[in-house]
Write an enzyme that holds these catalytic residues in place. Structure first.
Site, short mmCIF file in Angstrom:
data_model
loop_
_atom_site.label_atom_id
_atom_site.label_comp_id
_atom_site.label_asym_id
_atom_site.label_seq_id
_atom_site.Cartn_x
_atom_site.Cartn_y
_atom_site.Cartn_z
N ASP A 1 3.95 0.98 -0.57
CA ASP A 1 4.43 1.97 -1.68
C ASP A 1 3.80 3.31 -1.31
O ASP A 1 2.66 3.46 -1.14
CB ASP A 1 4.21 1.59 -2.98
CG ASP A 1 4.78 0.36 -3.47
OD1 ASP A 1 5.86 -0.09 -2.79
OD2 ASP A 1 4.08 -0.25 -4.36
N ARG B 1 4.98 -5.00 1.62
CA ARG B 1 5.85 -3.75 1.38
C ARG B 1 4.75 -2.65 0.99
O ARG B 1 3.77 -2.71 0.22
CB ARG B 1 6.59 -3.89 0.21
CG ARG B 1 7.78 -3.14 -0.31
CD ARG B 1 8.24 -3.22 -1.60
NE ARG B 1 7.40 -2.51 -2.59
CZ ARG B 1 6.98 -3.40 -3.76
NH1 ARG B 1 7.29 -4.72 -3.94
NH2 ARG B 1 5.95 -2.80 -4.47
N ASN C 1 1.63 -4.19 -0.66
CA ASN C 1 1.85 -5.40 -1.42
C ASN C 1 2.16 -6.58 -0.34
O ASN C 1 2.91 -6.55 0.29
CB ASN C 1 3.10 -5.11 -2.35
CG ASN C 1 2.93 -4.13 -3.16
OD1 ASN C 1 2.46 -4.18 -4.16
ND2 ASN C 1 3.35 -3.04 -2.74
N GLU D 1 -0.41 1.72 -1.86
CA GLU D 1 -0.80 0.24 -1.78
C GLU D 1 -0.04 -0.29 -1.34
O GLU D 1 1.19 0.16 -0.82
CB GLU D 1 -0.92 -0.28 -3.19
CG GLU D 1 0.25 -0.48 -4.13
CD GLU D 1 0.12 -1.12 -5.47
OE1 GLU D 1 -0.16 -2.31 -5.36
OE2 GLU D 1 0.15 -0.49 -6.34
N TYR E 1 11.65 -4.24 -13.55
CA TYR E 1 12.12 -5.62 -14.11
C TYR E 1 13.04 -5.71 -15.22
O TYR E 1 13.68 -6.50 -15.27
CB TYR E 1 11.19 -6.50 -14.16
CG TYR E 1 10.19 -6.58 -12.92
CD1 TYR E 1 10.52 -7.32 -11.81
CD2 TYR E 1 8.80 -6.21 -12.86
CE1 TYR E 1 9.72 -7.37 -10.49
CE2 TYR E 1 8.11 -6.32 -11.86
CZ TYR E 1 8.46 -6.91 -10.63
OH TYR E 1 7.88 -6.68 -9.57
N GLY F 1 7.86 -8.60 -4.12
CA GLY F 1 9.02 -9.48 -5.00
C GLY F 1 9.98 -9.89 -4.01
O GLY F 1 10.41 -9.00 -3.09
N GLU G 1 1.74 -11.90 -13.24
CA GLU G 1 2.88 -11.58 -12.60
C GLU G 1 3.69 -12.80 -12.38
O GLU G 1 4.49 -13.20 -11.61
CB GLU G 1 2.76 -11.09 -11.29
CG GLU G 1 2.26 -9.88 -11.05
CD GLU G 1 1.91 -9.23 -9.85
OE1 GLU G 1 3.06 -8.68 -9.02
OE2 GLU G 1 0.88 -9.19 -9.37
N SER H 1 2.72 -5.31 -9.44
CA SER H 1 3.85 -5.02 -10.26
C SER H 1 3.55 -4.01 -11.29
O SER H 1 4.19 -4.13 -12.46
CB SER H 1 4.33 -6.49 -10.99
OG SER H 1 4.96 -7.29 -9.92
#
Length: 318
Positions: free
Chosen positions: A266, A264, A282, A280, A224, A286, A25, A158
């Site tokens: 998900d 964050r 994070n 998960e 991205y 990002g 990443e 990611s």
């Protein structure tokens, strides 16, 4: 809720913004770090960027830094290694500590914990190439978990190395590909329905975001390099009751791993039974121009400059 007041920028002292590193990443991390660094500098914070490669720990040790804003995604930056090194150096760092970072980065052990406490997460198992070596072996995995599966490296973020599979051959190929990124691979039931993400900053649960992509799933390309085809909705369109349920589930997942500072979470929602399933957490999400925590923070009334300082704020108490 009452958001903590920010101090004068000088209170943070000399801040190192770490980014880059050596994980898969790295490119995303470089962009996150640049955005964070520029925002801190615009706010008047004495911030300096450092690429987390080579002898960067020596630079931190001798550079007179008071604290670290960690924007290093993936292994080496998000898995407890960097957190442990900074702890030894006596440098306060944004985000979760050693244990929570390592646990959140390990998808299998995080999901085992969630299973144990009754938090909803898709059924899963660890696999090796040998476990799906034959078509019969691969079909047995489908029989156990469901008709559509997600294959993921256990320690990547990611969506690196991820694949959505429907056949035994696809599963075999996806496991081989995922093993290029990690020695451990997890296979979980694909939840068919909308995907949400929930940012958490301090004790504040941010408004959820729903994502729509024309791709088969919300993969690295959709995140991205979508060229504007990926759509983000914040507010996400949930009812007040569903938003509260989703926020509480995300905070439970965050707290259960011992996370601190920000993260964050998900989540998928099954289109048939409307149940939310945590995928998960994070711990260093990002912070690029397309990132989700800044989008949600903006809806919550936080500018990007305020957000990066709110994330840095807990380091004053470390």
């Amino acid at each position: 809720m009452n958001r903590p007041a920010l101090p004068a920028p000088a209170a943070f002292g000399k801040v190192a913004v770490l980014f880059g590193g050596t994980s898969a990443e790295r490119d995303v991390s470089l962009r996150s770090g640049k955005a964070v660094l520029e925002a801190l500098q615009r706010s008047g914070v004495d911030a300096h960027g450092i690429d987390a490669v080579g002898d960067f720990l020596q630079t931190l040790k001798t550079g007179g830094y008071a604290r670290v804003w960690n924007a290093v995604h993936g292994r080496g930056g998000e898995d407890g290694q960097l957190q442990g090194a900074l702890q030894l150096l006596g440098l306060p760092c944004t985000g979760s500590g050693v244990g929570a970072s390592a646990l959140a980065m390990d998808k299998m052990r995080a999901k085992q914990l969630w299973q144990g406490i009754g938090l909803s997460t898709p059924p899963f198992q660890m696999v090796t190439a040998a476990m799906v070596a034959t078509e019969t072996d691969a079909q047995a995995v489908f029989a156990k978990l469901g008709p559509i599966l997600m294959v993921k490296p256990a320690h990547e973020g990611s969506s690196v190395g991820m694949a959505k599979v429907r056949t035994a051959i696809e599963l075999q190929q996806a496991v081989i590909e995922a093993l290029k990124y990690d020695a451990s691979v997890i296979v979980e039931r694909f939840v068919s329905g909308p995907e949400y993400t929930v940012g958490i900053v301090g004790d504040e649960v941010l408004p959820s975001i729903s994502m729509e992509t024309p791709r088969d799933f919300y993969d690295y390309q959709a995140k991205y390099h979508s060229g504007g085809t990926t759509q983000y909705h914040c507010p996400s369109g949930l009812s007040a009751a569903d938003e509260a349920e989703l926020g509480a589930l995300a905070k439970w997942a965050f707290d259960s791993l011992g996370c601190k500072g920000w993260s964050r979470v998900d989540v998928m929602r099954d289109g048939s039974n409307q149940q939310f399933y945590v995928l998960e957490v994070n711990t260093v999400p990002g912070m690029t121009e397309t990132s989700l925590v800044p989008k949600a923070a903006k809806v919550a009334g936080m500018s990007f400059e305020q957000l990066v300082q709110q994330i840095l704020l807990p380091t004053l108490a470390q």
